[in-house]
Design an enzyme around this catalytic site. Structure first.
Site, PDB file in Angstrom:
ATOM      1  N   MET A   1       0.907  -1.132   0.005  1.00  0.00           N
ATOM      2  CA  MET A   1       0.143   0.072   0.081  1.00  0.00           C
ATOM      3  C   MET A   1       0.976   1.144  -0.088  1.00  0.00           C
ATOM      4  O   MET A   1       1.651   1.586   0.990  1.00  0.00           O
ATOM      5  CB  MET A   1      -1.007  -0.041   1.293  1.00  0.00           C
ATOM      6  CG  MET A   1      -1.264   1.240   1.872  1.00  0.00           C
ATOM      7  SD  MET A   1      -2.456   1.244   3.307  1.00  0.00           S
ATOM      8  CE  MET A   1      -1.251   1.156   4.563  1.00  0.00           C
ATOM      9  N   PRO A   2       0.973   2.009  -1.073  1.00  0.00           N
ATOM     10  CA  PRO A   2       1.741   3.103  -1.433  1.00  0.00           C
ATOM     11  C   PRO A   2       1.417   4.321  -0.617  1.00  0.00           C
ATOM     12  O   PRO A   2      -0.239   4.405  -0.527  1.00  0.00           O
ATOM     13  CB  PRO A   2       2.015   3.319  -2.531  1.00  0.00           C
ATOM     14  CG  PRO A   2       0.874   2.601  -3.369  1.00  0.00           C
ATOM     15  CD  PRO A   2       0.568   1.402  -2.354  1.00  0.00           C
ATOM     16  N   MET A   3       1.806   5.031   0.117  1.00  0.00           N
ATOM     17  CA  MET A   3       1.214   6.476   0.728  1.00  0.00           C
ATOM     18  C   MET A   3       2.315   7.577   0.308  1.00  0.00           C
ATOM     19  O   MET A   3       3.561   7.409   0.437  1.00  0.00           O
ATOM     20  CB  MET A   3       1.461   6.346   2.145  1.00  0.00           C
ATOM     21  CG  MET A   3       0.891   7.675   2.834  1.00  0.00           C
ATOM     22  SD  MET A   3       0.793   7.594   4.385  1.00  0.00           S
ATOM     23  CE  MET A   3      -0.729   8.326   4.800  1.00  0.00           C
TER      24      MET A   3
ATOM     25  N   PHE B   1      -2.680   5.727  -1.050  1.00  0.00           N
ATOM     26  CA  PHE B   1      -3.195   7.001  -0.273  1.00  0.00           C
ATOM     27  C   PHE B   1      -2.170   8.211  -0.701  1.00  0.00           C
ATOM     28  O   PHE B   1      -1.210   7.832  -0.796  1.00  0.00           O
ATOM     29  CB  PHE B   1      -2.761   6.560   1.167  1.00  0.00           C
ATOM     30  CG  PHE B   1      -3.963   5.511   1.650  1.00  0.00           C
ATOM     31  CD1 PHE B   1      -5.053   5.937   2.309  1.00  0.00           C
ATOM     32  CD2 PHE B   1      -3.461   4.248   1.550  1.00  0.00           C
ATOM     33  CE1 PHE B   1      -6.025   4.967   2.891  1.00  0.00           C
ATOM     34  CE2 PHE B   1      -4.433   3.273   2.022  1.00  0.00           C
ATOM     35  CZ  PHE B   1      -5.717   3.656   2.673  1.00  0.00           C
TER      36      PHE B   1
END
Length: 78
Positions: free
Chosen positions: A1-3, A48
């Site tokens: 999950m990249p932020m 995100f």
């Protein structure tokens, strides 16, 4: 999950605005999310994006607070 965190100055994108508009923020979120999908195959719903607006008094350039730097630059060119 990249932020991804995007920092922008709280000046707006034109002289008549004091902040980035909701539409501009939405375009940034969409564009960054799409880039991560295209380059890293990260799904849109797992990405995100946080946009932080930095007040002018909280950043600088050339070793000076930005307001002072701009005054100095204007004096040199004027």
């Amino acid at each position: 999950m990249p932020m991804v965190t995007i920092q922008v100055t709280r000046e707006g994108s034109s002289p008549d605005r004091s902040a980035v508009t909701a539409e501009e923020k939405a375009a940034l979120i969409k564009g960054v999310s799409q880039l991560l999908l295209d380059v890293l195959n990260k799904p849109l719903d797992a990405t995100f994006v946080v946009i932080e607006e930095v007040p002018m008094e909280n950043w600088g350039v050339g070793g000076l607070p930005v307001a002072q730097y701009r005054r100095q630059l204007a004096a040199k060119s004027g």
